[in-house]
Enzyme design. Structure first.
Site, PDB file in Angstrom:
ATOM      1  N   GLU A  28      75.069  -3.744  33.388  1.00 21.43           N
ATOM      2  CA  GLU A  28      73.877  -3.903  32.553  1.00 21.43           C
ATOM      3  C   GLU A  28      73.591  -2.643  31.726  1.00 21.43           C
ATOM      4  O   GLU A  28      73.169  -2.728  30.580  1.00 21.43           O
ATOM      5  CB  GLU A  28      72.643  -4.202  33.417  1.00 21.43           C
ATOM      6  CG  GLU A  28      72.672  -5.544  34.123  1.00 21.43           C
ATOM      7  CD  GLU A  28      72.462  -6.726  33.174  1.00 21.43           C
ATOM      8  OE1 GLU A  28      72.064  -6.494  32.005  1.00 21.43           O
ATOM      9  OE2 GLU A  28      72.700  -7.868  33.602  1.00 21.43           O
ATOM     10  N   ASP A  29      73.801  -1.492  32.335  1.00 23.15           N
ATOM     11  CA  ASP A  29      73.279  -0.259  31.742  1.00 23.15           C
ATOM     12  C   ASP A  29      74.323   0.705  31.181  1.00 23.15           C
ATOM     13  O   ASP A  29      73.961   1.686  30.550  1.00 23.15           O
ATOM     14  CB  ASP A  29      72.454   0.525  32.794  1.00 23.15           C
ATOM     15  CG  ASP A  29      71.231  -0.258  33.253  1.00 23.15           C
ATOM     16  OD1 ASP A  29      70.882  -1.229  32.556  1.00 23.15           O
ATOM     17  OD2 ASP A  29      70.650   0.082  34.290  1.00 23.15           O
TER      18      ASP A  29
END
Ligand code: MN
Length: 480
Positions: A75-76
């Protein structure tokens, strides 16, 4: 601040080669999150490290801990799921994708869902994840736990949303899985953000009372210890302060009158054998008179989530009212860790299902699966062969695979079953013998004076539906 060493120290139960992989995962995550900081000001790596450490305290297996360290990468950061799979295998990649999928919920258009819709969606995904691998849920709970610990750094609006969601979804789920301690921790962390005024009021009122109570119970403990010793029973006695949020929930039912709460601090007695539990109960009742209707035998009749214990409330020293909880070490482990307790003893291959009727029920639902397979690769498949569908309000109904809208209707209420004449699944009319699927939203159509038909017996799956239909039909026959 935590260090990799802390995690390695806590995971000495793993083989050295597994610890080595853990270290590699840490280094990858540290590099990928480099230069990124949490709102708390700490380097981002502190978050996955904390999550992994919480799971290490539950003695979880290597893939789960590796997934914990890597869970925010897709996600990051630039690290993609494919890379995780190449480096750490399919199992870890599956766990990581499971956790990330639970995290971000948006409509296809990119618009955020409204609160209620969002909660239904989370529940749906959680149950589906649970059906495939329980470890995804344990990861998610640990992730939430650490996020709550650092919640004070987030904007007010976010604090409230996360806190509410914890109380409405995550804590009840932990409870359902028998993880009483986890539930208490999550609730107490969320409480001040979800109900700031109530929290202020309660802490002012209750904290001094806790202290007085603890002092008093030290005396009770001493007296009881001596009596138990005389009876030649080995026991450990601990004072147990009630979790703050559960105290608040209880007060709602007792006119907010703290003097009516007898288990503010209870005494918990741990023994080896079930027979010792009843013996200790006898000793307590011989010394102090029990309050009528407050003796609860959750050993003979466990709570639906598997909780077992004897509870009693007595007029104790100086005429004060005290609650005691008596249980074996094994029951205690279940009460604290629930499903996760099965990960504590890795050498154990079978589930102690006979001690947990709740589990036994689930086992019975899938007779075909042997106990060996049950715990295969530390993956609990207790939800296999089960489907989870939803009422239009978002309540979850748990059914066997192949169940029909009629099964669903009887699960809601016998009369709803009897009067069912049709069903909408995800807004579409379906035949009554339609086979429901995971995540379906089911609305039954009722007709007053409707009654069950004999041919329903050909397709219903649940015992409940079969029994209720048969009962109705045979009653009708007798009348005729
Ligand atoms: Mn996270």
């Amino acid at each position: 601040m935590l260090k990799l060493q802390d995690l390695l120290f806590k995971t000495q139960y793993l083989r050295p080669q597994d610890q080595k992989i853990l270290k590699e995962a840490y280094l990858l995550a540290e590099k990928a999150h480099k230069g990124v900081f949490r709102k708390s000001g700490e380097p981002f790596i502190q978050h996955p490290l904390n999550v992994a450490l919480k799971l290490a305290n539950l003695n979880l297996d290597r893939p789960t801990l590796v997934a914990a360290l890597l869970h925010d990468l897709p996600e990051d950061t630039k690290v993609e799921l494919k890379e995780i799979e190449d480096k750490f295998g399919k199992e870890v990649a599956f766990l990581v994708s499971g956790v990330s999928k639970l995290g971000y919920i948006r409509l296809k258009s990119g618009r955020f869902l409204k609160k209620k819709e969002r909660q239904i969606e989370i529940l749906k995904r959680m149950f589906l994840a649970m059906a495939s691998d329980l470890r995804v849920i344990l990861l998610k709970l640990a992730d939430r736990w650490h996020n709550l610990e650092t919640l004070k750094y987030l904007p007010l609006e976010k604090q409230e949303k996360i806190a509410q969601e914890t109380l409405e979804i995550y804590a009840p789920l932990a409870y359902r899985l028998g993880m009483g301690e986890m539930k208490g921790i999550l609730e107490d962390l969320a409480f001040p953000y979800a109900y700031p005024k109530e929290y202020q009021w309660l802490s002012k009122l209750a904290i001094p009372k806790y202290k007085i109570r603890e002092k008093y119970l030290k005396k009770v403990k001493k007296v009881l210890e001596e009596e138990i010793k005389k009876a030649k029973i080995k026991a450990e006695i601990h004072g147990r302060a009630k979790h703050f949020f559960s105290l608040y929930k209880k007060l709602e039912k007792y006119d907010y009158d703290l003097s009516k709460i007898y288990d503010l601090v209870a005494l918990r007695i741990l023994v080896k054998r079930v027979s010792d539990c009843y013996a200790v109960l006898g000793i307590i009742h011989k010394m102090w008179k029990p309050l009528l209707g407050r003796i609860k035998d959750y050993i003979a009749v466990p709570k639906p989530n598997g909780y077992q214990s004897l509870h009693t409330t007595v007029f104790c020293l100086e005429g004060k009212i005290v609650e005691f909880q008596i249980r074996t070490y094994k029951m205690h482990e279940w009460a604290e860790y629930g499903i996760a307790a099965h990960f504590l003893y890795k050498e154990k291959k079978t589930l102690p299902s006979s001690e947990f009727p709740w589990l036994e029920e689930l086992v019975a639902l899938q007779k075909k699966i042997s106990k060996q397979e049950f715990l295969k690769g530390l993956k609990l498949d207790i939800f296999k062969d089960r489907i989870f569908v939803f009422t239009p309000k978002g309540d979850v109904v748990d059914l066997p695979e192949g169940a029909s809208p009629i099964d669903f209707a009887y699960e809601i209420h016998t009369e709803v079953g009897h009067q069912c004449v049709g069903a909408l699944v995800n807004g579409q009319i379906v035949p009554l013998n339609y086979q429901l699927k995971n995540g379906d939203i089911v609305k039954v159509l009722l007709k007053k004076g409707g009654f069950p038909k004999r041919d329903w017996l050909k397709f219903v799956r649940t015992q409940k539906a079969k029994e209720r239909i048969s009962q109705y039909l045979s009653a009708k026959e007798r009348e005729a």
